[in-house]
Design an enzyme around this catalytic site. Structure first.
Site, PDB file in Angstrom:
ATOM      1  N   ARG A  41       0.821  -1.224   0.000  1.00 57.29           N
ATOM      2  CA  ARG A  41       0.000   0.000   0.000  1.00 57.29           C
ATOM      3  C   ARG A  41       0.852   1.270   0.000  1.00 57.29           C
ATOM      4  NH1 ARG A  41      -2.497  -2.748   4.042  1.00 57.29           N
ATOM      5  NH2 ARG A  41      -1.725  -1.302   5.624  1.00 57.29           N
ATOM      6  N   ARG A 101       6.624 -11.216  22.673  1.00 54.04           N
ATOM      7  CA  ARG A 101       6.804 -10.737  24.050  1.00 54.04           C
ATOM      8  C   ARG A 101       6.884 -11.835  25.100  1.00 54.04           C
ATOM      9  NH1 ARG A 101       2.329  -6.011  23.431  1.00 54.04           N
ATOM     10  NH2 ARG A 101       3.574  -4.558  22.192  1.00 54.04           N
ATOM     11  N   CYS A 132       2.503  -0.745  25.444  1.00 58.78           N
ATOM     12  CA  CYS A 132       2.653   0.659  25.860  1.00 58.78           C
ATOM     13  C   CYS A 132       2.232   0.889  27.305  1.00 58.78           C
ATOM     14  CB  CYS A 132       1.854   1.565  24.922  1.00 58.78           C
ATOM     15  SG  CYS A 132       0.180   0.981  24.593  1.00 58.78           S
ATOM     16  N   GLN A 159      -6.620   4.906  28.398  1.00 62.87           N
ATOM     17  CA  GLN A 159      -5.733   4.815  27.233  1.00 62.87           C
ATOM     18  C   GLN A 159      -6.244   5.597  26.028  1.00 62.87           C
ATOM     19  OE1 GLN A 159      -4.605   0.300  28.544  1.00 62.87           O
ATOM     20  NE2 GLN A 159      -4.029   0.829  26.463  1.00 62.87           N
ATOM     21  N   SER A 162      -4.926   6.827  20.085  1.00 63.52           N
ATOM     22  CA  SER A 162      -3.774   6.588  19.204  1.00 63.52           C
ATOM     23  C   SER A 162      -3.172   5.205  19.412  1.00 63.52           C
ATOM     24  CB  SER A 162      -2.700   7.656  19.407  1.00 63.52           C
ATOM     25  OG  SER A 162      -2.348   7.776  20.773  1.00 63.52           O
ATOM     26  N   ARG A 238     -10.490   2.561  27.298  1.00 61.55           N
ATOM     27  CA  ARG A 238     -10.203   3.484  26.190  1.00 61.55           C
ATOM     28  C   ARG A 238     -10.953   4.788  26.466  1.00 61.55           C
ATOM     29  NH1 ARG A 238      -6.047   2.693  23.265  1.00 61.55           N
ATOM     30  NH2 ARG A 238      -6.696   0.638  22.530  1.00 61.55           N
ATOM     31  N   HIS A 245      -1.249   7.744  27.525  1.00 65.45           N
ATOM     32  CA  HIS A 245      -2.015   6.876  28.416  1.00 65.45           C
ATOM     33  C   HIS A 245      -1.815   7.327  29.859  1.00 65.45           C
ATOM     34  CE1 HIS A 245      -2.710   4.477  24.981  1.00 65.45           C
ATOM     35  NE2 HIS A 245      -1.931   3.445  25.217  1.00 65.45           N
ATOM     36  N   ASN A 318       2.100   7.416  24.695  1.00 65.18           N
ATOM     37  CA  ASN A 318       2.053   6.001  24.298  1.00 65.18           C
ATOM     38  C   ASN A 318       2.736   5.716  22.971  1.00 65.18           C
ATOM     39  OD1 ASN A 318      -0.426   7.567  23.528  1.00 65.18           O
ATOM     40  ND2 ASN A 318      -0.800   5.756  22.267  1.00 65.18           N
TER      41      ASN A 318
END
Length: 339
Positions: A41, A101, A132, A159, A162, A238, A245, A318
């Site tokens: 893209r 992770r 984050c 949070q 973004s 959110r 955040h 964040n």
């Protein structure tokens, strides 16, 4: 002349990828060659680095020949496919996705907390960048853990949109405009309208009733801090904020400490700025943290409901400390000590 490194940024056209470029430039990372990689893209796009226009290349199996450090921020499926290829080509991958992770062979690093774990990159050629919301929390927890030991943490997060990506910022802005103009807001990114609202739902729900985001905070904190005995419960929310955040963190320590001791320990801690003077209405806010790399900590007080309790309010950008800056800091350790 100082040694320079061949660096690739994978996912360069995304919000975090763009921020990685900015952080490399701001921190004057010794980049000898910069390769920008993205999906089909982004074919034909160019990005600017240190005043130079650099073409974006389409990511492929041969994209990492000659690269020494590869910063990835292109999603877990891309990392799963391409991070091992990059490592086999000789690059050390610093991966911002959730893919690696919790792999026991892959170090999960926050430079202010466990920089020594970078050495384990030799296992797979990959270092994982934490979530984050975990990063900023452990930056604040580490000095307290060193001081008094942490037994339990209860955290509620607030949070920014973004964290979901550029599309979520556009959705918030579009909904705010619609409300201002008296139109019905459209919700496509989130299951409900986010403007003027709060959603106690980040990532997918798990069988235990927690979301994946909440469980990331539990498991990643223990791994980064190197202490599986820390008990942790998280509620991730959110909020209609663009960047940064915020977290309300309640800590039970193993031995009793005072807010003054906590304030003093945090004031000396790397990457932390104490913003805590209620008499002057000084406390961290998302707008205060946006655009900087420090983790701001305030509202430091004793938990009046228990003997060994401390409450904190922790805020960080964040996209920067929660993602791009942390990855570049890891690259700095690699460049200085290991490569």
């Amino acid at each position: 002349m100082a040694r320079q490194f061949k660096v690739a940024v994978c996912g360069a056209t995304g919000a975090v990828g763009n921020q990685m470029l900015q952080c490399l430039e701001e921190r004057d990372f010794p980049v000898g060659e910069l390769r920008l990689l993205a999906s089909e893209r982004s074919r034909g796009k160019t990005l600017t680095y240190k005043g130079q226009s650099i073409p974006v290349q389409v990511l492929g199996p041969d994209s990492f020949q000659g690269i020494q450090i590869a910063l990835f921020s292109a999603g877990a499926s891309t990392s799963k496919q391409f991070a091992p290829l990059a490592a086999r080509a000789g690059a050390v991958v610093v991966d911002n996705s959730s893919c690696w992770r919790m792999d026991p062979a892959v170090p999960l690093v926050v430079p202010e907390v466990n920089p020594q774990d970078v050495a384990a990159y030799t296992n797979q050629g990959i270092i994982a960048n934490p979530n984050c919301s975990t990063i900023q929390m452990v930056v604040a927890l580490k000095p307290i853990h060193d001081l008094a030991g942490i037994e339990r943490v209860v955290v509620s997060t607030y949070q920014a949109v973004s964290g979901t990506g550029q599309k979520a910022i556009f959705e918030l802005e579009g909904q705010l405009k619609a409300l201002h103009e008296g139109r019905a807001p459209e919700a496509k990114v989130y299951p409900y309208q986010i403007a003027g609202n709060l959603l106690p739902h980040i990532d997918v729900f798990q069988d235990n009733g927690y979301t994946k985001e909440e469980m990331k905070m539990v498991l990643e904190t223990r791994k980064i801090m190197g202490d599986d005995s820390i008990k942790l419960s998280a509620t991730c929310v959110r909020v209609p904020v663009r960047y940064s955040h915020s977290e309300a963190v309640n800590i039970t320590t193993r031995k009793k400490i005072t807010p003054e001791q906590v304030r003093a320990a945090l004031a000396q801690a790397p990457g932390v700025k104490v913003v805590d003077d209620p008499a002057k209405l000084l406390y961290p806010t998302p707008l205060m943290a946006a655009g900087q790399d420090l983790t701001l900590v305030g509202r430091i007080r004793e938990d009046i409901s228990q003997e060994r309790g401390i409450d904190l309010w922790v805020v960080a950008d964040n996209i920067r400390k929660g993602a791009a800056t942390n990855a570049v800091q890891i690259a700095e350790i690699l460049a200085a000590k290991y490569l």
